[in-house]
Design a protein around this motif. Structure first.
Motif, mmCIF file in Angstrom:
data_model
loop_
_atom_site.group_PDB
_atom_site.id
_atom_site.type_symbol
_atom_site.label_atom_id
_atom_site.label_comp_id
_atom_site.label_asym_id
_atom_site.label_seq_id
_atom_site.Cartn_x
_atom_site.Cartn_y
_atom_site.Cartn_z
ATOM 1 N N PRO A 64 7.549 147.535 41.000
ATOM 2 C CA PRO A 64 8.037 147.309 39.637
ATOM 3 C C PRO A 64 9.462 146.758 39.613
ATOM 4 C CG PRO A 64 8.046 149.644 40.142
ATOM 5 C CD PRO A 64 7.400 148.956 41.311
ATOM 6 N N VAL A 65 9.730 145.872 38.644
ATOM 7 C CA VAL A 65 11.047 145.270 38.460
ATOM 8 C C VAL A 65 11.324 145.177 36.960
ATOM 9 C CG1 VAL A 65 12.496 143.243 38.869
ATOM 10 C CG2 VAL A 65 10.729 143.833 40.522
ATOM 11 N N TRP A 66 12.480 145.682 36.521
ATOM 12 C CA TRP A 66 12.900 145.499 35.135
ATOM 13 C C TRP A 66 13.513 144.112 34.997
ATOM 14 C CZ3 TRP A 66 11.384 148.288 31.227
ATOM 15 C CH2 TRP A 66 11.083 149.640 31.385
ATOM 16 N N ILE A 99 14.606 134.028 38.841
ATOM 17 C CA ILE A 99 15.849 134.759 38.616
ATOM 18 C C ILE A 99 17.026 133.979 39.200
ATOM 19 C CG2 ILE A 99 14.650 136.968 38.604
ATOM 20 C CD1 ILE A 99 15.746 137.443 41.444
ATOM 21 N N ASN A 100 18.235 134.444 38.878
ATOM 22 C CA ASN A 100 19.440 133.790 39.383
ATOM 23 C C ASN A 100 19.856 134.309 40.748
ATOM 24 O OD1 ASN A 100 20.460 136.291 38.793
ATOM 25 N ND2 ASN A 100 21.948 135.595 37.295
ATOM 26 N N GLY A 101 19.128 135.254 41.286
ATOM 27 C CA GLY A 101 19.418 135.766 42.624
ATOM 28 C C GLY A 101 20.119 137.105 42.659
ATOM 29 N N VAL A 102 20.625 137.595 41.535
ATOM 30 C CA VAL A 102 21.323 138.872 41.494
ATOM 31 C C VAL A 102 20.344 139.957 41.075
ATOM 32 C CG1 VAL A 102 23.197 140.168 40.430
ATOM 33 C CG2 VAL A 102 23.482 137.728 40.910
ATOM 34 N N ILE A 103 20.217 140.987 41.929
ATOM 35 C CA ILE A 103 19.294 142.088 41.650
ATOM 36 C C ILE A 103 20.057 143.398 41.775
ATOM 37 C CG2 ILE A 103 17.175 143.250 42.368
ATOM 38 C CD1 ILE A 103 16.342 140.551 43.636
ATOM 39 N N ALA A 104 20.038 144.206 40.714
ATOM 40 C CA ALA A 104 20.710 145.512 40.748
ATOM 41 C C ALA A 104 19.933 146.440 41.677
ATOM 42 C CB ALA A 104 20.791 146.102 39.344
ATOM 43 N N GLN A 105 20.642 147.141 42.530
ATOM 44 C CA GLN A 105 20.025 148.050 43.487
ATOM 45 C C GLN A 105 19.760 149.398 42.829
ATOM 46 O OE1 GLN A 105 19.004 147.118 46.574
ATOM 47 N NE2 GLN A 105 19.587 145.091 45.879
ATOM 48 N N SER A 106 18.813 149.413 41.928
ATOM 49 C CA SER A 106 18.395 150.644 41.267
ATOM 50 C C SER A 106 16.913 150.804 41.531
ATOM 51 C CB SER A 106 18.667 150.541 39.760
ATOM 52 O OG SER A 106 17.972 149.432 39.216
ATOM 53 N N TYR A 107 16.336 151.884 41.036
ATOM 54 C CA TYR A 107 14.883 152.004 41.129
ATOM 55 C C TYR A 107 14.333 152.269 39.745
ATOM 56 C CZ TYR A 107 10.167 152.800 42.365
ATOM 57 O OH TYR A 107 8.809 152.669 42.453
ATOM 58 N N PRO A 108 13.462 151.399 39.278
ATOM 59 C CA PRO A 108 13.131 150.105 39.858
ATOM 60 C C PRO A 108 14.306 149.140 39.758
ATOM 61 C CG PRO A 108 11.604 150.645 38.052
ATOM 62 C CD PRO A 108 12.655 151.692 38.092
ATOM 63 N N PRO A 109 14.307 148.111 40.607
ATOM 64 C CA PRO A 109 15.388 147.123 40.537
ATOM 65 C C PRO A 109 15.440 146.450 39.178
ATOM 66 C CG PRO A 109 13.835 146.606 42.321
ATOM 67 C CD PRO A 109 13.320 147.794 41.612
ATOM 68 N N GLN A 110 16.601 145.907 38.830
ATOM 69 C CA GLN A 110 16.776 145.205 37.559
ATOM 70 C C GLN A 110 17.392 143.842 37.830
ATOM 71 O OE1 GLN A 110 18.675 147.581 34.441
ATOM 72 N NE2 GLN A 110 18.558 149.317 35.830
ATOM 73 N N THR A 111 16.949 142.846 37.061
ATOM 74 C CA THR A 111 17.491 141.504 37.218
ATOM 75 C C THR A 111 17.330 140.743 35.908
ATOM 76 O OG1 THR A 111 17.529 139.558 38.642
ATOM 77 C CG2 THR A 111 15.372 140.461 38.101
ATOM 78 N N LYS A 112 17.973 139.583 35.856
ATOM 79 C CA LYS A 112 17.892 138.722 34.676
ATOM 80 C C LYS A 112 17.121 137.464 35.024
ATOM 81 C CE LYS A 112 22.018 140.319 32.401
ATOM 82 N NZ LYS A 112 21.906 140.413 30.980
ATOM 83 N N ALA A 113 16.265 137.064 34.109
ATOM 84 C CA ALA A 113 15.456 135.869 34.298
ATOM 85 C C ALA A 113 16.184 134.643 33.782
ATOM 86 C CB ALA A 113 14.125 136.016 33.563
ATOM 87 N N VAL A 114 16.111 133.553 34.534
ATOM 88 C CA VAL A 114 16.590 132.276 34.033
ATOM 89 C C VAL A 114 15.416 131.495 33.434
ATOM 90 C CG1 VAL A 114 18.586 132.099 35.547
ATOM 91 C CG2 VAL A 114 16.409 131.189 36.310
ATOM 92 N N LYS A 115 14.211 131.880 33.854
ATOM 93 C CA LYS A 115 12.992 131.296 33.296
ATOM 94 C C LYS A 115 11.886 132.330 33.404
ATOM 95 C CE LYS A 115 9.688 127.522 33.951
ATOM 96 N NZ LYS A 115 9.352 126.344 34.803
ATOM 97 N N MET A 116 11.125 132.479 32.318
ATOM 98 C CA MET A 116 10.008 133.405 32.310
ATOM 99 C C MET A 116 8.815 132.731 31.621
ATOM 100 S SD MET A 116 9.599 137.283 30.723
ATOM 101 C CE MET A 116 10.764 138.037 31.824
#
Length: 119
Positions: A64-66, A99-116
């Motif tokens: 899972p990924v937020w 994504i832009n390549g930055v992924i927060a090291q949480s569980y589940p990981p979190q990131t921002k989409a540049v395109k979805m």
């Protein structure tokens, strides 16, 4: 510089050009392949995030990924670019995310989409 010295540099120059050409090609191929691909299983209204059960390893570990949208993200739903934000109506649909390549090291990981792309 003698002709022999110049000729000895030729393989090095060719190898360098080939390496640069291959690097550009693999970078372009990476732009085409989504980093996250799977089913949207949850929506977090407070953060404006969807939880995607990532099924394929496209740069982000499976699981899972937020995902939230970056400021200038492109959101495509049903083949059309839309100007709305993420919401609970997307739960149960499949998605592909770049994504832009930055992924927060949480569980589940979190990131921002540049395109979805939502199917």
């Amino acid at each position: 510089m003698s002709i022999v010295q110049r000729l000895s540099l030729l393989p090095v120059v060719i190898l360098l050009l080939l390496t640069l050409g291959c690097a550009e090609q693999s970078e372009e191929q990476g732009k085409d392949k989504p980093h996250v691909r799977g089913m949207i299983t949850d929506f977090e209204e407070e953060r404006g995030q969807v939880l995607i059960e990532n099924k394929e390893d496209g740069g982000v570990d499976p699981g899972p990924v937020w995902i939230s949208l970056s400021k200038d993200a492109e959101l495509i739903v049903g083949g059309e670019i839309v100007a709305v934000s993420l919401d609970e109506t997307l739960v149960g649909r499949s998605a592909e995310v770049w994504i832009n390549g930055v992924i927060a090291q949480s569980y589940p990981p979190q990131t921002k989409a540049v395109k979805m792309v939502i199917h």
